[in-house]
Design a protein around this motif. Structure first.
Motif, PDB file in Angstrom:
ATOM      1  N   ALA A 116      -3.169  -8.795  -7.617  1.00 14.04           N
ATOM      2  CA  ALA A 116      -3.865  -7.752  -6.524  1.00 14.04           C
ATOM      3  C   ALA A 116      -5.501  -8.006  -6.252  1.00 14.04           C
ATOM      4  O   ALA A 116      -6.118  -7.581  -7.589  1.00 14.04           O
ATOM      5  N   ARG A 117      -5.500  -8.578  -4.864  1.00 15.69           N
ATOM      6  CA  ARG A 117      -6.729  -8.033  -4.269  1.00 15.69           C
ATOM      7  C   ARG A 117      -7.430  -6.811  -4.330  1.00 15.69           C
ATOM      8  O   ARG A 117      -8.403  -6.817  -4.499  1.00 15.69           O
ATOM      9  N   VAL A 131       0.090   1.845  -3.659  1.00 13.61           N
ATOM     10  CA  VAL A 131       1.756   1.803  -4.321  1.00 13.61           C
ATOM     11  C   VAL A 131       2.662   0.023  -3.354  1.00 13.61           C
ATOM     12  O   VAL A 131       2.311   0.090  -2.420  1.00 13.61           O
ATOM     13  N   SER A 132       2.558  -0.511  -4.362  1.00 19.08           N
ATOM     14  CA  SER A 132       3.402  -2.312  -4.227  1.00 19.08           C
ATOM     15  C   SER A 132       4.723  -2.432  -4.367  1.00 19.08           C
ATOM     16  O   SER A 132       5.346  -2.212  -5.535  1.00 19.08           O
ATOM     17  N   ASN A 187       3.171   3.603   0.948  1.00 21.07           N
ATOM     18  CA  ASN A 187       2.128   2.591   0.008  1.00 21.07           C
ATOM     19  C   ASN A 187       0.596   2.821  -0.648  1.00 21.07           C
ATOM     20  O   ASN A 187       0.004   2.561  -0.968  1.00 21.07           O
ATOM     21  N   VAL A 188       0.553   4.118   0.273  1.00 27.93           N
ATOM     22  CA  VAL A 188      -0.714   4.953  -0.594  1.00 27.93           C
ATOM     23  C   VAL A 188       0.167   6.424  -1.055  1.00 27.93           C
ATOM     24  O   VAL A 188       0.531   6.929  -0.419  1.00 27.93           O
ATOM     25  N   GLY A 242      -5.918   3.803  -8.003  1.00 32.95           N
ATOM     26  CA  GLY A 242      -4.944   2.685  -8.653  1.00 32.95           C
ATOM     27  C   GLY A 242      -4.276   1.810  -7.833  1.00 32.95           C
ATOM     28  O   GLY A 242      -3.900   1.862  -6.269  1.00 32.95           O
ATOM     29  N   VAL A 243      -4.009   0.954  -8.426  1.00 34.19           N
ATOM     30  CA  VAL A 243      -3.266  -0.221  -7.297  1.00 34.19           C
ATOM     31  C   VAL A 243      -2.018  -0.370  -8.695  1.00 34.19           C
ATOM     32  O   VAL A 243      -1.925  -0.777  -9.342  1.00 34.19           O
ATOM     33  N   ILE A 244      -0.354   0.387  -7.992  1.00 46.28           N
ATOM     34  CA  ILE A 244      -0.017   0.412  -8.953  1.00 46.28           C
ATOM     35  C   ILE A 244       1.091  -1.028  -8.485  1.00 46.28           C
ATOM     36  O   ILE A 244       2.160  -1.206  -7.452  1.00 46.28           O
TER      37      ILE A 244
END
Length: 267
Positions: free
Chosen positions: A22-23, A71-72, A97-98, A13-15
């Motif tokens: 998000a790219r 994690v952003s 961030n991860v 995921g990208v949270i």
């Protein structure tokens, strides 16, 4: 691609909040496809508010086909407190961030923003070694970049942020880890910077103020961004208009992508 998604696919995921800009999902899935691993893993956007983030993290421990997530903003600092274990770099920075999920459900966090930023600069032909640097920001990404700049030998580091307490705390932590480095929080009329870095979220919204004041840009040789969307932020447009060298936020993410996938087990 759809045919390759099965009941055995591990979810990455990208949270973030927001996540529409998000790219990372497109870049990660393209890399997974090139490696023949798309289907073993797939990355999806996950929009989670700050209020719901702790409960969401608890749920990820129970999701057995969850492999990990990028994690952003605005979750990086909170994620460091919620993870079950941190890598040494994440402990030093105080942000994540991860994250990856181990088989027992424990979540392990690391921080790659700093190394990614320095590697992105290096890939474009710019070195931070012996450079006098202005860093704007004191959050998770800014903290990671500050420690990475110190690690890679910058000559001096001036940290600025709208919240004085956060600037003071970050400056002290960097000085403690790298006592030989000149770390300041004051800008003087005669100040000159080889590199100026925006490590805040300013520039993501059309009406955001410039993170680096217009007159100060004249005292900087290279102006670099961490904001990825839009790629040409108002800061970069202004700096380019003043004839400065500019560096977008995209190389920072691209330089991290292989490391992020490896940490989440998607080699």
């Amino acid at each position: 691609m759809l045919a390759s998604i099965t009941g055995n696919t591990k979810i990455l995921g990208v949270i973030a909040d927001p996540v529409s800009q998000a790219r990372t999902p497109a870049m990660a899935n393209r890399l997974l496809d090139e490696r023949g691993r798309l289907g073993d893993f797939v990355m999806l956007p996950m929009q989670v508010s700050a209020e719901d983030f702790p409960a969401f993290i608890t749920g990820l421990r129970a999701l057995k086909n969850f492999g990990g997530a990028v994690v952003s903003m605005p979750h990086k600092a909170v994620a460091a407190h919620l993870a079950d274990e941190l890598t040494p770099n994440a402990r030093l920075v105080g942000a994540v961030n991860v994250i990856r999920r181990n088989g027992d459900g424990r979540l392990i966090g690391t921080m790659l923003d700093g190394e990614g930023f320095v590697a992105g600069l290096a890939g474009a032909g710019y070195s931070v070694k012996d450079a006098h640097i202005l860093l704007v920001g004191a959050g998770g990404a800014a903290s990671a970049i500050a420690f990475a700049l110190a690690k890679h030998g910058c000559a001096s580091l001036c940290i600025q942020n709208r919240t004085p307490d956060r600037v003071s705390a970050l400056s002290e932590r960097v000085r403690h880890a790298y006592p030989q480095l000149e770390v300041t929080t004051a800008i003087h009329e005669t100040s000159h910077y080889d590199i100026a870095i925006n490590a805040t979220s300013l520039g993501m919204k059309p009406n955001d103020e410039l993170p680096i004041a217009n007159p100060l840009i004249r005292h900087c040789d290279l102006v670099a961004e961490c904001v990825i969307a839009p790629e040409m932020t108002p800061l970069l447009q202004e700096a380019s208009g003043q004839g400065k060298v500019i560096h977008t936020g995209v190389p920072m993410l691209a330089a991290q992508m292989h490391l992020m996938l490896a940490f989440m087990g998607a080699e």
